[in-house]
Design an enzyme around this catalytic site. Sequence first.
Site, PDB file in Angstrom:
ATOM      1  CG  HIS A 148      -8.959  -0.918   5.003  1.00 19.31           C
ATOM      2  ND1 HIS A 148      -8.661  -0.940   3.016  1.00 19.31           N
ATOM      3  CD2 HIS A 148      -8.097   0.286   5.356  1.00 19.31           C
ATOM      4  CE1 HIS A 148      -8.149   0.379   2.931  1.00 19.31           C
ATOM      5  NE2 HIS A 148      -8.022   0.448   3.960  1.00 19.31           N
ATOM      6  CG  ASP A 149     -11.003   2.575   3.543  1.00 21.22           C
ATOM      7  OD1 ASP A 149     -10.424   2.149   5.593  1.00 21.22           O
ATOM      8  OD2 ASP A 149     -10.705   3.190   2.574  1.00 21.22           O
ATOM      9  CG  ASP A 172      -2.690   0.360   0.622  1.00 23.51           C
ATOM     10  OD1 ASP A 172      -2.323   1.328   0.455  1.00 23.51           O
ATOM     11  OD2 ASP A 172      -3.190   0.246   1.483  1.00 23.51           O
ATOM     12  CD  GLU A 197      -8.847   5.403  -0.788  1.00 18.88           C
ATOM     13  OE1 GLU A 197      -9.999   5.521  -0.487  1.00 18.88           O
ATOM     14  OE2 GLU A 197      -8.134   5.982  -1.176  1.00 18.88           O
ATOM     15  CG  ASP A 245      -3.716   5.907   0.879  1.00 20.87           C
ATOM     16  OD1 ASP A 245      -5.098   5.195   1.313  1.00 20.87           O
ATOM     17  OD2 ASP A 245      -3.730   6.667   1.745  1.00 20.87           O
TER      18      ASP A 245
HETATM   19  C1  GLC Z   1      -7.418   5.219   2.760  1.00 23.29           C
HETATM   20  C2  GLC Z   1      -7.588   4.585   3.536  1.00 23.29           C
HETATM   21  C3  GLC Z   1      -7.780   4.306   4.338  1.00 23.29           C
HETATM   22  C4  GLC Z   1      -7.413   6.001   5.105  1.00 23.29           C
HETATM   23  C5  GLC Z   1      -7.126   7.119   4.681  1.00 23.29           C
HETATM   24  C6  GLC Z   1      -5.915   8.225   4.512  1.00 23.29           C
HETATM   25  O1  GLC Z   1      -9.169   6.309   2.086  1.00 23.29           O
HETATM   26  O2  GLC Z   1      -8.142   3.210   2.433  1.00 23.29           O
HETATM   27  O3  GLC Z   1      -7.787   3.681   5.442  1.00 23.29           O
HETATM   28  O4  GLC Z   1      -8.035   6.582   6.064  1.00 23.29           O
HETATM   29  O5  GLC Z   1      -6.785   6.567   3.438  1.00 23.29           O
HETATM   30  O6  GLC Z   1      -4.513   7.173   4.371  1.00 23.29           O
END
Ligand code: GLC
Length: 589
Positions: free
Chosen positions: A352-353, A109, A275, A216
């Site tokens: 995971h979110d 990640d 993402e 990310d």
């Molecule tokens: C992304 C991750 C999340 C995190 C955020 C800040 O959205 O998936 O879990 O809190 O980035 O890094």
Amino acid sequence: MSPSAIQTVPTGTNNWWKEATIYQVYPASFKDSNGDGWGDIPGLIEKVPYLHSLGVDVVWLSPMYESPMHDMGYDVSDYEKVLPAYGTVADVENLVEECHKYGMRLILDLVINHTSDQHQWFQESRSSRDNPKRDWYFWRPPRYDDEGNRMPPTNYRGYFAGSTWTWDEHTQEYYLHLYAKEQPDLNWDHPDARKAIYDSAVRFWLDRGVDGFRVDTVNKYSKYTDFPDAPITDPKSYIQPAIGMWCNGPRIHEFLREMYDEALAPYGDVVTVGELANTPDPGHVLQYVGASAQQLSMVFHLDIGHIGMGESLEDKYILQPWRLTEMKSIVTKWQTFVEGTDGWTTAFCENHDNGRSVSRFASDAPEFRERSAKMLALMMVTMTGTLFLYQGQEIGMINAPRDWSIEEYKDIEGLGYHREAQNQVARGVDPNRQERIMDGLRTLARDHARLPMQWDDTPQAGFSEGIPWMRTHDLYPEINVRRQEGDPDSVLSFWKTMLHLRKEYRELFIHGAFDLLDYENQQTFCFVKSRGESRALVVLNFTETEQCFQAKWATGMRLLVSNYPESGVASERLGPYEGRIYVFDNCTE
Ligand code: GLC
Ligand code: CA
């Protein structure tokens, strides 16, 4: 191009990652090897054979870097070190080796929108206004209201509630953080900062043999550095929803292209999956994922995770009723946008979110949960694009029990919303907001995905011999890997079969064109996949009552698989949460 050629998704250069099934591991909750209650990399290494037996091709490991863990490792204090609780750099190298030994790959990640406030770069940046790294982050002077009170420089609301700006006493300026105050945003406009990111976060790990990255918050690196105020939509508050103020900024494509050229492409066919938030225009998404754009292999469109959430960021955790047509629209949009282009797409319904898909999209009631998990599996394995599976999804893990109190929830985001609501209640602004937020968290909280993985029915679900950092699900004696491994009818056995079928029918399932049937129907989700002369029909009942589909759709097709043992081609009735795939015979290629 003939119309039928336009209707297919290109295989392009047949990159290895297109047909891969990628399995996301959340290291804290996967497998604890030493009894300290935290999952770790040696624990994951132990389970590589399990992932191989499931049919996984790639492991995506969520952040395992050194971190003070305010946001579970998405606050990195050193990209070149591993959190001691998770292991060492050498452990990650062993993990790479173990994955490769099984013909699998490993991706990490890449968290490069921000660092931890404990990162050396930020420590230097905050040390004085004239430190050479001052501008590696965003520092701005305060603003004052009419009464002379000090105010943050803009009115932005951050993701975890509260302002995006935090005051620094020492240097008398505010710094920017879209997430927690412990996650200051890096200034990508500074060339030295970019170089340092490429070296430390990207090349360091590619040099150690990793095969790519999940990237990310991929469209937030270029800010509008004049920092205009966000439009006022809530006159009662200083801070305002502001996501549009930092997504897809002016230099984002330039930055991603530079990272590709300088840090990724030299390592060959490295996979990247970004993402991508807040980018509804498919034409714009293609600028990120078109092969010719040379930026990213593919992205996650987060819309599916937003089903049932409030419209605005502020109301994210106010649970909304949703209709199946909403899911159909989202799936159709991101299944079809690459047809006839050089882009590539993804298929996922958990990470995971988000809460667990069985609990959110189908039913986690004891009589329906296994069928539901299998029905969703049928949907996922027939989708075009690279398939992502989240740990525990393969055994049908469900949300935490509804009677768990807020003390069992650990996530900084959910707790931020809960605390904010508590304040609003205390101020008499909205007397039952806290109850509404709690209700939302019971379905939507990020915590649900972070419960320890359920391996067997021994204490703590076989996850740990100590006390896990998050409570283990009450139902682990019923829902666990060991029990399902021995049962040919289990959700796990079903996923194994499905992942094999996905490969067998790869042209149709992974590369085929997607056509939705019967959009208006709020009970069943039915679609066709096609490529050349081959066709598959997928019919899914999203309700707990019997439903019909149009028998004529299946004319001339044979039943390939169903989540009910007794399904027959003749029956146009679908039982509760039944799903089926029909195909034309001889359509494997
Ligand atoms: C992304 C991750 C999340 C995190 C955020 C800040 O959205 O998936 O879990 O809190 O980035 O890094
Ligand atoms: Ca451990």
